[in-house]
Design an enzyme around this catalytic site. Structure first.
Site, short mmCIF file in Angstrom:
data_model
loop_
_atom_site.label_atom_id
_atom_site.label_comp_id
_atom_site.label_asym_id
_atom_site.label_seq_id
_atom_site.Cartn_x
_atom_site.Cartn_y
_atom_site.Cartn_z
N ILE A 171 24.73 120.74 39.40
CA ILE A 171 24.62 120.50 40.84
C ILE A 171 26.01 120.08 41.29
CG2 ILE A 171 23.58 119.10 42.67
CD1 ILE A 171 21.03 119.03 40.97
N TYR B 105 17.89 111.94 40.81
CA TYR B 105 19.36 111.91 40.86
C TYR B 105 19.81 110.54 40.38
CZ TYR B 105 24.07 112.24 43.00
OH TYR B 105 25.43 112.26 43.23
N ARG C 157 27.56 104.94 41.81
CA ARG C 157 27.38 104.84 43.26
C ARG C 157 26.21 103.92 43.64
NH1 ARG C 157 29.84 108.53 47.43
NH2 ARG C 157 31.60 109.43 46.31
N LYS D 3 19.35 115.33 38.07
CA LYS D 3 20.80 115.48 38.19
C LYS D 3 21.41 114.27 37.52
CE LYS D 3 24.60 115.66 41.56
NZ LYS D 3 24.97 115.64 43.00
#
Length: 299
Positions: free
Chosen positions: A210, A139, A144, A168
């Protein structure tokens, strides 16, 4: 046995429903959410990802959420558990616990805050892949985590870790998806990590999404991916464009606050999130409710 062949379509990054005061996991609401996702046609479920507020869950709560999701799913769709952290040791432990709880595979976010080099990211993933005997989905969400897993590093990981089956990609960059597909072909399944970029990424070779919004609207979000995979692009665009205002509203404040509020309007899910997140402001709530109203009127 889960394999990369089953990693396509829409996988829902499940919220973790809490009691109204946020003190406990609401297992009844979780059960209902899982059933609604399967009835809505999603291809898989991802409990305890960052949309599930995993940094705020205790180890016992994470195990509970994963076990409960597996139990209610009853093998109807794959369950890929979120298990990443900023610590390699903690990530390995969480992955092993998730697989022991019944997950079909794990998803690991790139280590946040410490901002490792590309070599550090490679070694982190390889250490996890060596210790964990199950399928792994990477991911990558630089906005973030503060760190971006580059294409070359991803290639190195794929060459040395056969149980890394997908990624992802939430870089927000369709060119990144394009480059990964160009270099790696069928070796690595690319899944969009941005609801609003789904069609652009699938046009470049991503196999699906996702999604956060599929918690709320599983059927139309799943339909976009089904149509795209079938090559029915005109109808896929129509369905996708209708969803764009909802996608925007879901990120009007930090995820999953807006999503939980939207769910609370039409289900038994509480809008509660855990600190440091807070429920959306009155102004944002009005915009979320208006976006949902307009979507329902338009469809």
């Amino acid at each position: 046995m889960f394999s990369e062949a089953r990693l396509s379509g829409v996988y829902t990054a499940l919220i973790t429903p809490f009691s109204p005061d946020g003190s406990a996991v609401d297992t009844g609401a979780l059960d209902a959410l899982v059933e609604a996702q399967i009835a809505g046609g999603v291809s898989g479920l991802i409990p305890c990802g960052t949309t599930g507020e995993s940094p705020t869950l205790s180890e016992a709560e994470q195990r509970l959420v994963i076990q409960r999701t597996v139990q209610i799913t009853r093998g109807r769709v794959p369950v890929i558990a979120g298990a990443g952290s900023f610590s390699t040791h903690k990530t390995i432990h969480a992955c092993q616990a998730a697989l022991e709880a019944g997950a079909d595979g794990v998803m690991i976010v790139m280590p946040y805050y410490s901002r490792p080099t590309q070599t550090g990211l490679i070694e982190h993933v390889l250490a996890v892949a060596t210790a964990v005997k199950g399928p792994i989905v990477l991911y990558n969400i630089p906005a973030r985590t503060g760190v971006d897993l580059g294409v070359a590093a991803t290639e190195t990981i794929c060459a040395r870790a056969p149980n890394v089956v997908g990624i992802k990609d939430a870089t927000g960059n369709v060119l990144r998806c394009q480059e990964l597909v160009h270099r790696l072909g069928d070796r690595l399944v690319i899944m969009s990590g941005d609801d609003a970029l789904t069609l652009g990424m699938m046009a470049c070779g991503a196999r699906g999404l996702i999604s956060t919004t599929s918690n709320l609207l599983p059927r139309p979000v799943s339909e976009v991916c089904r149509l795209a995979l079938a090559g029915e692009w005109r109808e896929a665009r129509r369905t996708h464009f209708a969803l764009l205002p909802v996608y925007e509203a879901m990120f009007i404040e930090a995820n999953p606050g807006p999503l939980k509020f939207a769910l609370s309007l039409s289900s038994a899910v509480s809008a509660a999130v855990r600190l440091p997140l807070v429920t959306p402001s009155d102004e944002s709530r009005g915009k979320i409710a208006e976006a949902m109203r307009r979507y329902r009127e338009a469809t």
